[in-house]
Design a protein around this motif. Structure first.
Motif, PDB file in Angstrom:
ATOM      1  N   GLU A 178      -3.420   2.026  11.794  1.00 59.48           N
ATOM      2  CA  GLU A 178      -2.179   1.246  11.686  1.00 59.48           C
ATOM      3  C   GLU A 178      -1.081   1.855  12.559  1.00 59.48           C
ATOM      4  O   GLU A 178      -0.290   1.138  13.183  1.00 59.48           O
ATOM      5  CB  GLU A 178      -1.723   1.192  10.223  1.00 59.48           C
ATOM      6  CG  GLU A 178      -2.618   0.342   9.317  1.00 59.48           C
ATOM      7  CD  GLU A 178      -3.918   1.012   8.918  1.00 59.48           C
ATOM      8  OE1 GLU A 178      -4.027   2.258   9.039  1.00 59.48           O
ATOM      9  OE2 GLU A 178      -4.842   0.298   8.472  1.00 59.48           O
ATOM     10  N   ALA A 200      -9.663   0.339   5.618  1.00 57.32           N
ATOM     11  CA  ALA A 200      -9.163  -0.175   4.327  1.00 57.32           C
ATOM     12  C   ALA A 200      -8.742  -1.636   4.472  1.00 57.32           C
ATOM     13  O   ALA A 200      -8.977  -2.459   3.575  1.00 57.32           O
ATOM     14  CB  ALA A 200      -7.995   0.669   3.832  1.00 57.32           C
ATOM     15  N   GLY A 205       0.832  -1.200   0.000  1.00 56.19           N
ATOM     16  CA  GLY A 205       0.000   0.000   0.000  1.00 56.19           C
ATOM     17  C   GLY A 205       0.864   1.246   0.000  1.00 56.19           C
ATOM     18  O   GLY A 205       2.039   1.210  -0.386  1.00 56.19           O
ATOM     19  N   GLU A 206       0.282   2.340   0.436  1.00 54.16           N
ATOM     20  CA  GLU A 206       1.006   3.612   0.410  1.00 54.16           C
ATOM     21  C   GLU A 206       1.761   3.847   1.712  1.00 54.16           C
ATOM     22  O   GLU A 206       2.986   3.913   1.739  1.00 54.16           O
ATOM     23  CB  GLU A 206      -0.002   4.741   0.168  1.00 54.16           C
ATOM     24  CG  GLU A 206       0.621   6.101   0.050  1.00 54.16           C
ATOM     25  CD  GLU A 206      -0.425   7.188   0.079  1.00 54.16           C
ATOM     26  OE1 GLU A 206      -0.944   7.503   1.178  1.00 54.16           O
ATOM     27  OE2 GLU A 206      -0.745   7.732  -1.001  1.00 54.16           O
ATOM     28  N   GLN A 207       1.046   4.000   2.778  1.00 57.91           N
ATOM     29  CA  GLN A 207       1.624   4.243   4.091  1.00 57.91           C
ATOM     30  C   GLN A 207       0.575   3.891   5.131  1.00 57.91           C
ATOM     31  O   GLN A 207      -0.616   3.850   4.821  1.00 57.91           O
ATOM     32  CB  GLN A 207       2.021   5.709   4.229  1.00 57.91           C
ATOM     33  CG  GLN A 207       0.819   6.618   4.127  1.00 57.91           C
ATOM     34  CD  GLN A 207       1.063   8.031   4.637  1.00 57.91           C
ATOM     35  OE1 GLN A 207       2.066   8.296   5.272  1.00 57.91           O
ATOM     36  NE2 GLN A 207       0.132   8.925   4.380  1.00 57.91           N
ATOM     37  N   PRO A 208       1.004   3.642   6.376  1.00 60.26           N
ATOM     38  CA  PRO A 208       0.009   3.326   7.408  1.00 60.26           C
ATOM     39  C   PRO A 208      -0.938   4.493   7.612  1.00 60.26           C
ATOM     40  O   PRO A 208      -0.579   5.649   7.393  1.00 60.26           O
ATOM     41  CB  PRO A 208       0.857   3.089   8.661  1.00 60.26           C
ATOM     42  CG  PRO A 208       2.224   3.602   8.362  1.00 60.26           C
ATOM     43  CD  PRO A 208       2.370   3.608   6.882  1.00 60.26           C
ATOM     44  N   GLY A 209      -2.155   4.193   8.009  1.00 61.49           N
ATOM     45  CA  GLY A 209      -3.129   5.214   8.372  1.00 61.49           C
ATOM     46  C   GLY A 209      -3.182   5.364   9.886  1.00 61.49           C
ATOM     47  O   GLY A 209      -2.340   4.818  10.616  1.00 61.49           O
ATOM     48  N   PRO A 248       0.168  -3.199   9.492  1.00 68.01           N
ATOM     49  CA  PRO A 248      -0.403  -2.621   8.274  1.00 68.01           C
ATOM     50  C   PRO A 248      -1.824  -3.129   8.001  1.00 68.01           C
ATOM     51  O   PRO A 248      -2.169  -4.254   8.363  1.00 68.01           O
ATOM     52  CB  PRO A 248       0.549  -3.117   7.176  1.00 68.01           C
ATOM     53  CG  PRO A 248       1.092  -4.399   7.705  1.00 68.01           C
ATOM     54  CD  PRO A 248       1.177  -4.232   9.203  1.00 68.01           C
ATOM     55  N   PHE A 249      -2.607  -2.266   7.389  1.00 65.50           N
ATOM     56  CA  PHE A 249      -3.955  -2.624   6.921  1.00 65.50           C
ATOM     57  C   PHE A 249      -4.804  -3.321   7.981  1.00 65.50           C
ATOM     58  O   PHE A 249      -5.260  -4.448   7.799  1.00 65.50           O
ATOM     59  CB  PHE A 249      -3.866  -3.472   5.637  1.00 65.50           C
ATOM     60  CG  PHE A 249      -3.560  -2.632   4.419  1.00 65.50           C
ATOM     61  CD1 PHE A 249      -4.555  -1.860   3.817  1.00 65.50           C
ATOM     62  CD2 PHE A 249      -2.279  -2.584   3.893  1.00 65.50           C
ATOM     63  CE1 PHE A 249      -4.279  -1.061   2.715  1.00 65.50           C
ATOM     64  CE2 PHE A 249      -1.992  -1.784   2.773  1.00 65.50           C
ATOM     65  CZ  PHE A 249      -2.995  -1.035   2.184  1.00 65.50           C
ATOM     66  N   SER A 252      -8.772   2.011   0.270  1.00 65.14           N
ATOM     67  CA  SER A 252      -9.309   3.252   0.869  1.00 65.14           C
ATOM     68  C   SER A 252     -10.166   4.022  -0.114  1.00 65.14           C
ATOM     69  O   SER A 252     -11.129   4.687   0.283  1.00 65.14           O
ATOM     70  CB  SER A 252      -8.198   4.210   1.304  1.00 65.14           C
ATOM     71  OG  SER A 252      -7.390   3.640   2.237  1.00 65.14           O
ATOM     72  N   ASN A 271       3.810  -1.558   3.144  1.00 64.51           N
ATOM     73  CA  ASN A 271       3.556  -0.242   2.566  1.00 64.51           C
ATOM     74  C   ASN A 271       4.827   0.338   1.967  1.00 64.51           C
ATOM     75  O   ASN A 271       5.935  -0.027   2.384  1.00 64.51           O
ATOM     76  CB  ASN A 271       3.044   0.709   3.657  1.00 64.51           C
ATOM     77  CG  ASN A 271       1.589   0.470   4.006  1.00 64.51           C
ATOM     78  OD1 ASN A 271       0.715   0.623   3.177  1.00 64.51           O
ATOM     79  ND2 ASN A 271       1.343   0.063   5.246  1.00 64.51           N
ATOM     80  N   HIS A 279      -6.720   1.373  -4.677  1.00 66.47           N
ATOM     81  CA  HIS A 279      -6.464   1.307  -3.236  1.00 66.47           C
ATOM     82  C   HIS A 279      -7.787   1.027  -2.508  1.00 66.47           C
ATOM     83  O   HIS A 279      -8.798   1.651  -2.810  1.00 66.47           O
ATOM     84  CB  HIS A 279      -5.879   2.634  -2.748  1.00 66.47           C
ATOM     85  CG  HIS A 279      -5.229   2.493  -1.407  1.00 66.47           C
ATOM     86  ND1 HIS A 279      -5.959   2.254  -0.261  1.00 66.47           N
ATOM     87  CD2 HIS A 279      -3.947   2.507  -1.038  1.00 66.47           C
ATOM     88  CE1 HIS A 279      -5.124   2.145   0.758  1.00 66.47           C
ATOM     89  NE2 HIS A 279      -3.898   2.294   0.314  1.00 66.47           N
TER      90      HIS A 279
HETATM   91  N1  URA Z   1      -3.615   2.483   3.685  1.00 66.65           N
HETATM   92  C1  URA Z   1      -2.407   2.039   3.279  1.00 66.65           C
HETATM   93  O1  URA Z   1      -1.928   2.356   2.198  1.00 66.65           O
HETATM   94  N2  URA Z   1      -1.755   1.236   4.100  1.00 66.65           N
HETATM   95  C2  URA Z   1      -2.210   0.834   5.276  1.00 66.65           C
HETATM   96  O2  URA Z   1      -1.516   0.087   5.957  1.00 66.65           O
HETATM   97  C3  URA Z   1      -3.487   1.305   5.678  1.00 66.65           C
HETATM   98  C4  URA Z   1      -4.161   2.128   4.858  1.00 66.65           C
END
Ligand code: URA
Ligand code: SF4
Length: 220
Positions: A57, A68, A50-54, A63-64, A181, A90, A179
């Motif tokens: 997370e 999402a 993915g992109e980055q933790p939210g 992660p995830f 999300s 991510n 994605h």
């Molecule tokens: N969106 C992401 O890209 N990564 C995550 O870990 C959570 C949400």
């Protein structure tokens, strides 16, 4: 700037995970609670990035696991993929955010190119350790980082590419999808259903790649 100087010289995923806790490779560690490293099967056939933790997370350290992640879990199930047999990570390992006006909520902010570049050594190390057959980018940030800036998730979702061509050592095939999300953000309705079905179909494509010979069908 960059994660290179924090990489351990030896050891597998656990050594990477513990070294990443101390990463100061870019400024994002300062405002986040913790590093969210990848997790899952260390010999996974499929790696999801993915992109980055939210927000969720960042609190959980995994992660995830937020909204999402819940949608991802459901879609994986529908595609016949056991999340436990995959490795989920991510592009960027710290949560980047701005505060809402009253300061209560932390609002996701997209990582910039410098941050993506700084964090990339962690993903490269994860790929070298896990050596997944298939790498699936979730969303435009991961897709463009892995497949080039011209990549359009709306056009090329679910199309398998030759990972070696894209400089991804240890992987056979790379593909991208929307994605989760982005699906969560669409309110209930026909459009959401359509996008969700497309997402599940792309996951199925990834699953089918596991059982086909190692060369992707469509080279690019
Ligand atoms: N969106 C992401 O890209 N990564 C995550 O870990 C959570 C949400
Ligand atoms: Fe290191 Fe990546 Fe966190 Fe930046 S985002 S501090 S490079 S782990």
């Amino acid at each position: 700037m960059g994660a290179e100087s924090h990489l351990p010289e030896t050891g597998g995923l656990e050594a990477l995970r513990s070294a990443a806790r101390e990463c100061r490779g870019c400024p994002l560690y300062r405002r986040a609670n913790q590093t969210v490293f990848g997790s899952g099967d260390s010999a996974a056939w499929l790696m999801l990035v993915g992109e980055q933790p939210g927000d969720a997370e960042d609190k959980a350290g995994e992660p995830f696991v937020g909204p999402a992640g819940k949608l991802l879990d459901r879609a994986l199930g529908e595609a016949g993929i056991d999340r436990g047999g995959t490795y989920v990570t991510n592009m960027v390992k710290h949560f980047k955010y701005t505060r809402s006006e009253r300061g209560k909520r932390r609002i996701h902010e997209r990582p910039n190119r410098a941050e993506l570049t700084a964090c990339r050594p962690w993903l490269s190390a994860e790929l070298a350790a896990v050596r997944p057959r298939v790498l699936l980018a979730l969303g435009a940030t991961a897709a463009k980082s892995l497949l080039g800036r011209d990549f359009r998730v709306t056009i090329d979702a679910g199309v398998p590419f030759d990972a070696a061509y894209h400089g991804l050592a240890g992987v056979d095939t790379v593909l991208a999808t929307v994605h989760p999300s982005a699906i969560v953000r669409i309110g209930e309705g026909a459009e959401r259903t359509r996008r969700y079905r497309g997402f599940v179909a792309d996951l199925r494509t990834a699953a089918n790649l596991e059982s086909t010979p190692s060369r992707p069908r469509r080279l690019q």
